[in-house]
Design an enzyme around this catalytic site. Sequence first.
Site, PDB file in Angstrom:
ATOM      1  N   LYS A 199      22.828  19.730 129.413  1.00  0.00           N
ATOM      2  CA  LYS A 199      23.878  19.943 128.410  1.00  0.00           C
ATOM      3  C   LYS A 199      24.458  18.616 127.941  1.00  0.00           C
ATOM      4  CE  LYS A 199      27.283  20.636 132.132  1.00  0.00           C
ATOM      5  NZ  LYS A 199      27.945  21.649 132.972  1.00  0.00           N
ATOM      6  N   ARG A 226      37.144  30.674 135.747  1.00  0.00           N
ATOM      7  CA  ARG A 226      36.966  29.985 134.477  1.00  0.00           C
ATOM      8  C   ARG A 226      36.068  30.847 133.587  1.00  0.00           C
ATOM      9  NH1 ARG A 226      34.045  24.114 134.453  1.00  0.00           N
ATOM     10  NH2 ARG A 226      32.300  25.476 134.872  1.00  0.00           N
ATOM     11  N   TYR A 250      45.270  -7.593 122.481  1.00  0.00           N
ATOM     12  CA  TYR A 250      46.410  -6.760 122.075  1.00  0.00           C
ATOM     13  C   TYR A 250      47.458  -6.674 123.175  1.00  0.00           C
ATOM     14  CZ  TYR A 250      43.902  -4.799 118.039  1.00  0.00           C
ATOM     15  OH  TYR A 250      43.251  -4.615 116.860  1.00  0.00           O
ATOM     16  N   MET A 255      38.889  -1.405 120.197  1.00  0.00           N
ATOM     17  CA  MET A 255      37.943  -0.407 119.710  1.00  0.00           C
ATOM     18  C   MET A 255      36.495  -0.892 119.810  1.00  0.00           C
ATOM     19  SD  MET A 255      37.697   1.512 116.016  1.00  0.00           S
ATOM     20  CE  MET A 255      39.362   2.136 116.089  1.00  0.00           C
TER      21      MET A 255
HETATM   22  C1  LIG Z   1      27.489  21.534 134.323  1.00  0.00           C
HETATM   23  C2  LIG Z   1      27.129  22.661 135.211  1.00  0.00           C
HETATM   24  C3  LIG Z   1      26.216  22.464 136.265  1.00  0.00           C
HETATM   25  C4  LIG Z   1      25.734  21.099 136.674  1.00  0.00           C
HETATM   26  O1  LIG Z   1      26.739  20.509 137.466  1.00  0.00           O
HETATM   27  P1  LIG Z   1      26.601  19.042 138.094  1.00  0.00           P
HETATM   28  O2  LIG Z   1      27.835  18.890 138.891  1.00  0.00           O
HETATM   29  O3  LIG Z   1      26.514  18.095 136.959  1.00  0.00           O
HETATM   30  O4  LIG Z   1      25.365  19.043 138.925  1.00  0.00           O
HETATM   31  C5  LIG Z   1      25.802  23.579 136.980  1.00  0.00           C
HETATM   32  N1  LIG Z   1      26.285  24.815 136.692  1.00  0.00           N
HETATM   33  C6  LIG Z   1      27.187  25.029 135.709  1.00  0.00           C
HETATM   34  C7  LIG Z   1      27.684  26.391 135.453  1.00  0.00           C
HETATM   35  C8  LIG Z   1      27.647  23.962 134.940  1.00  0.00           C
HETATM   36  O5  LIG Z   1      28.548  24.162 133.979  1.00  0.00           O
END
Ligand SMILES: *Cc1c(COP(=O)(O)O)cnc(C)c1O
Length: 377
Positions: free
Chosen positions: A45, A143, A268, A316
């Site tokens: 992802k 969640r 800055y 930046m």
């Molecule tokens: C992002 C995610 C993972 C991977 O988690 P890591 O800690 O990066 O290994 C696995 N399962 C779900 C549901 C996630 O959202």
Amino acid sequence: MSPSDTADPGLAGGVLTIDLDAIAANWKLLAGRLTSGAACGAVVKADAYGLGMAQVAPALWRAGCRTFFVALPEEGIALRSLLPEAEIGVFNGCDEDSASAMAAARLAPVLNHTGQIAAWRAAAARSGKALPAMLHVDTGMNRLGLFLAEVKALAADPAKLAGITLTVVMSHLSCADNPSHPLNGEQRDRFREILALLAPLGIARASLANSSGIFLGPDYHFDLARPGAALYGVAPNRDVPNSMNQVILLQGKILQTHIIDTPVTVGYGATHRAERGRRIATVGVGYADGYLRSLSGVASAHVGRIRVPVVGRVSMDLITLDVTDVPEPETRPGALIDLIGPNHPVDALAQEAGTIGYEILTALGSRFARRYTGSIR
Ligand SMILES: *Cc1c(COP(=O)(O)O)cnc(C)c1O
């Protein structure tokens, strides 16, 4: 320059080198820990945690990975065009707007609530054939995922899954990076109870562990693991030294170096005072590149093994470093300074920024020249 490399290093403010062999080696290392025969998937992802899904996913496929996860339908569709035969799960699931496009791309939404189940059931009815999906059950993260009462209702009324082939039942751990946290065991036990409730539906595979979950031991492995961060070199466990291979080298290019002849302030807010005789290098990387502003005055970089502190505020597009300890020829304009590398891994920079390696990686912007190395590409 190969097609997968982007931007000319000569035209960019820094270079991000991504070692695809190290990612493949990390996947094999994680898969090797699944001794009870569980399969190892991969989470790609957010553009493979910022490192480039188009390069990373095919490398993982070549390493042997067959199940991939993304967060968004759009990411899944992009991944499908890279990996025609992979199993692809989409964590955020589907809705009425996305279901048809997801079915066309042969994605498996992770069904998180009853509305998503209904949307996918409708898509299956429209398509006239069974569609794959994964089911997310909540065990304590609160969640996403079906709550216990919803799981019971589903088990009592399997028609709600008409036209849906459940390939995976999954849950997600809240505290897996902290092996001594009691919630780990509680979630595992709740997950087992839920699997038992769903067993009459003829469930396929069970999946609980992310990267850190793999290191909690075989009790957490079930049938399929879902590591992300550890593939990219982030430490999976806060209590033990990192056993993963480092994946990235992030280098910033020196634009200008000057020697302080009378004490002055730098940058800055005039937050840093440089004494006479210090040498200050200005590098063309800043918070717009994901070099977080919270690193101002606290981060370390390296030239070879020599530590050079970031002094003053992160701007930046620029940072300033005290390079007095480095031989002068190595600090001329055009020279590269390691911002993340063998002497300063991603977790070390994250700690300086007061964040986690995940955020450092996913924040890395698009302005770096990217180089992919490794024989697996
Ligand atoms: C992002 C995610 C993972 C991977 O988690 P890591 O800690 O990066 O290994 C696995 N399962 C779900 C549901 C996630 O959202």
